[in-house]
Design a protein around this motif. Structure first.
Motif, short mmCIF file in Angstrom:
data_model
loop_
_atom_site.label_atom_id
_atom_site.label_comp_id
_atom_site.label_asym_id
_atom_site.label_seq_id
_atom_site.Cartn_x
_atom_site.Cartn_y
_atom_site.Cartn_z
N MET A 1 8.50 -24.63 -17.45
CA MET A 1 8.86 -23.28 -17.88
C MET A 1 9.26 -22.46 -16.67
SD MET A 1 7.79 -19.85 -18.05
CE MET A 1 6.03 -19.72 -17.90
N THR A 2 10.40 -21.76 -16.78
CA THR A 2 10.86 -20.86 -15.73
C THR A 2 11.12 -19.51 -16.34
OG1 THR A 2 11.91 -22.69 -14.53
CG2 THR A 2 12.58 -20.45 -13.94
N THR A 3 10.55 -18.46 -15.76
CA THR A 3 10.79 -17.12 -16.29
C THR A 3 12.22 -16.71 -16.00
OG1 THR A 3 9.97 -16.11 -14.25
CG2 THR A 3 8.38 -16.44 -16.02
N ALA A 4 12.76 -15.89 -16.89
CA ALA A 4 14.13 -15.42 -16.75
C ALA A 4 14.20 -14.23 -15.82
CB ALA A 4 14.68 -15.03 -18.13
N PRO A 5 15.38 -13.94 -15.26
CA PRO A 5 15.53 -12.73 -14.44
C PRO A 5 15.15 -11.50 -15.23
CG PRO A 5 17.45 -14.15 -14.22
CD PRO A 5 16.63 -14.72 -15.33
N VAL A 6 14.49 -10.56 -14.55
CA VAL A 6 14.05 -9.33 -15.20
C VAL A 6 14.58 -8.15 -14.41
CG1 VAL A 6 12.07 -7.93 -15.88
CG2 VAL A 6 11.98 -10.41 -16.13
N HIS B 1 11.31 -11.29 -9.39
CA HIS B 1 10.16 -12.15 -9.10
C HIS B 1 9.97 -13.13 -10.25
CE1 HIS B 1 5.62 -12.26 -7.82
NE2 HIS B 1 6.29 -13.28 -7.35
N ARG B 2 10.39 -14.36 -10.05
CA ARG B 2 10.34 -15.37 -11.10
C ARG B 2 9.27 -16.41 -10.82
NH1 ARG B 2 16.83 -16.81 -11.18
NH2 ARG B 2 17.59 -14.68 -10.74
N MET B 3 8.98 -17.19 -11.84
CA MET B 3 7.97 -18.23 -11.73
C MET B 3 8.46 -19.48 -12.44
SD MET B 3 4.07 -18.11 -13.22
CE MET B 3 3.00 -19.55 -13.22
N ALA B 4 8.23 -20.63 -11.83
CA ALA B 4 8.56 -21.91 -12.45
C ALA B 4 7.32 -22.79 -12.46
CB ALA B 4 9.69 -22.61 -11.69
N GLU B 5 7.01 -23.33 -13.63
CA GLU B 5 5.91 -24.28 -13.76
C GLU B 5 6.49 -25.68 -13.92
OE1 GLU B 5 3.18 -23.23 -16.88
OE2 GLU B 5 3.68 -21.11 -16.66
N ALA C 1 1.03 -12.38 -12.91
CA ALA C 1 1.61 -11.70 -11.76
C ALA C 1 3.13 -11.74 -11.75
CB ALA C 1 1.07 -12.31 -10.47
N HIS C 2 3.73 -12.37 -12.78
CA HIS C 2 5.18 -12.54 -12.79
C HIS C 2 5.81 -11.90 -14.02
CE1 HIS C 2 4.05 -15.60 -9.83
NE2 HIS C 2 5.27 -15.46 -9.36
N PRO C 3 6.69 -10.93 -13.82
CA PRO C 3 7.40 -10.33 -14.95
C PRO C 3 8.18 -11.41 -15.71
CG PRO C 3 7.74 -9.05 -12.94
CD PRO C 3 7.06 -10.33 -12.53
N GLY C 4 8.27 -11.23 -17.01
CA GLY C 4 9.01 -12.18 -17.82
C GLY C 4 8.19 -13.35 -18.30
N SER C 5 6.92 -13.41 -17.93
CA SER C 5 6.08 -14.54 -18.33
C SER C 5 5.51 -14.38 -19.73
CB SER C 5 4.92 -14.71 -17.34
OG SER C 5 4.05 -13.59 -17.41
N GLY C 6 5.57 -13.17 -20.26
CA GLY C 6 4.97 -12.90 -21.56
C GLY C 6 3.55 -12.39 -21.48
N VAL C 7 2.91 -12.57 -20.32
CA VAL C 7 1.54 -12.08 -20.14
C VAL C 7 1.43 -11.25 -18.85
CG1 VAL C 7 0.42 -13.92 -21.45
CG2 VAL C 7 0.90 -14.27 -19.02
N TYR C 8 2.55 -10.74 -18.39
CA TYR C 8 2.57 -9.97 -17.15
C TYR C 8 1.63 -8.77 -17.23
CZ TYR C 8 4.37 -7.00 -13.37
OH TYR C 8 4.50 -6.19 -12.26
N THR C 9 0.86 -8.58 -16.17
CA THR C 9 -0.10 -7.48 -16.09
C THR C 9 0.28 -6.57 -14.93
OG1 THR C 9 -1.86 -8.91 -16.95
CG2 THR C 9 -2.55 -6.89 -15.82
N GLU C 10 0.22 -5.27 -15.15
CA GLU C 10 0.56 -4.31 -14.11
C GLU C 10 -0.24 -4.63 -12.84
OE1 GLU C 10 -1.30 -1.50 -12.79
OE2 GLU C 10 0.48 -0.96 -11.62
N PRO C 11 0.43 -4.67 -11.67
CA PRO C 11 -0.23 -5.17 -10.45
C PRO C 11 -1.54 -4.49 -10.10
CG PRO C 11 2.13 -4.99 -10.10
CD PRO C 11 1.85 -4.38 -11.44
N ALA C 12 -1.60 -3.17 -10.18
CA ALA C 12 -2.84 -2.48 -9.82
C ALA C 12 -3.98 -2.88 -10.75
CB ALA C 12 -2.62 -0.97 -9.85
#
Length: 302
Positions: free
Chosen positions: A1-6, A14-18, A162-173
């Protein structure tokens, strides 16, 4: 799975690939690097990964591989998560295109320091989360690679947040606050008390605990830089080399999740940089709320 550009193309992407196999890694990495090679106003992309993955990329890219920077991740990630912030910021300042334009494929060393303990892994997840704030003004595109054969499922699940576009992104703070909610071990009853964190006194104590003179100097200076936050009402010292610990009691609350993570204007590490210096020198620097509206600042050298 790779997150799409946001987001728009002129902000930090900031993307992520599993991946769990070599073909899955290539399926994520090759399009990303090709995107970087085709991007206007950008220097060539850089791949920071395990040596075996770099070999896979060279074979798959063929002659194009010469146009891609290849860095073994053990050469890039040589210290703490805070050191990785400094390395990335320094590289972007020196090598990125206008506005920080650069494609970076990045794989931390999960078989090394980053994955050696839950505490260490949490520091790297914090780094991933705060990167969304630290590099927000830049037009950098990062693809963080998580190989479940080395990173582990728990780390991957945390990294998604920690990665936007993952579906479970949480605000950094918020994510950083959750990491800080895990209690630290209490100071031992035999911890040595100081009325104020005099650099010389901390240095001398650290030498008595077995730190080499140069390391004791760094640790004492780091404590002094952390004390520059102001309002120090006392300090505790404990531990033996290399894990010497100093905990400062501050009368005021420090709520900024980026405290000590924002790179200074200069590239050289030197006294006068406050908590940034302390984070670069020490393996762990923790800021936790204390009773009475204060803050406990704990520094552990290694």
């Amino acid at each position: 799975m790779t997150t799409a550009p946001v987001g728009p193309p002129d902000v930090f992407d900031h993307r992520m690939a599993e991946c769990a196999t070599d073909p899955a890694f290539l399926a994520a990495a090759l399009p990303f690097l090709e995107e970087g090679l085709a991007a206007p106003d950008e220097p060539p992309p850089v791949a920071i990964a395990a040596p075996d993955k770099l070999d896979l990329l060279r074979d798959a890219l063929g002659g194009t591989a010469a146009r891609v920077g290849m860095v073994p991740h053990t050469d890039w990630y040589t210290g703490s998560a805070s050191n990785a912030v400094a390395r990335a910021a320094g590289h972007l300042a020196a090598h990125a295109g206008p506005g920080g334009r650069l494609h970076l494929l990045m794989e931390p060393v999960w078989q090394g320091r980053a994955g050696r303990s839950p505490r260490e892994s949490a520091e790297w997840i914090r780094y991933e989360a705060l990167a969304n704030l630290l590099f927000a003004p830049l037009s950098t595109t990062a693809l963080c690679v998580y190989d479940t054969r080395t990173a582990g499922r728990a780390v991957v699940e945390a990294a998604r947040r920690a990665h936007p576009g993952s579906g479970v992104y949480t605000e950094p703070a918020r994510l950083a606050a959750e990491l800080d909610a895990v209690p630290l071990p209490p100071p031992p009853p035999a911890a040595e008390r100081l009325a104020r964190p005099d650099v010389g006194a901390v240095r001398a104590w650290a030498e008595r605990q077995g730190l080499a003179e140069a390391d004791a100097e760094l640790f004492g200076t780091a404590v002094g830089e952390a004390a520059a936050l102001g309002g120090v009402t006392g300090a505790l010292l404990w531990g033996e080399a290399p894990g010497c610990v100093c905990e400062l009691a501050l009368a005021r609350r420090v709520d900024d999740p980026l405290a000590g993570f924002v790179p200074p204007a200069g590239t050289d590490l030197e006294p006068g940089q406050g908590l940034w210096y302390a984070r670069q020198v020490c393996a762990y620097v923790d800021l936790r709320p204390a009773d009475g509206g204060g803050t406990a600042v704990r520094l552990q050298y290694a």
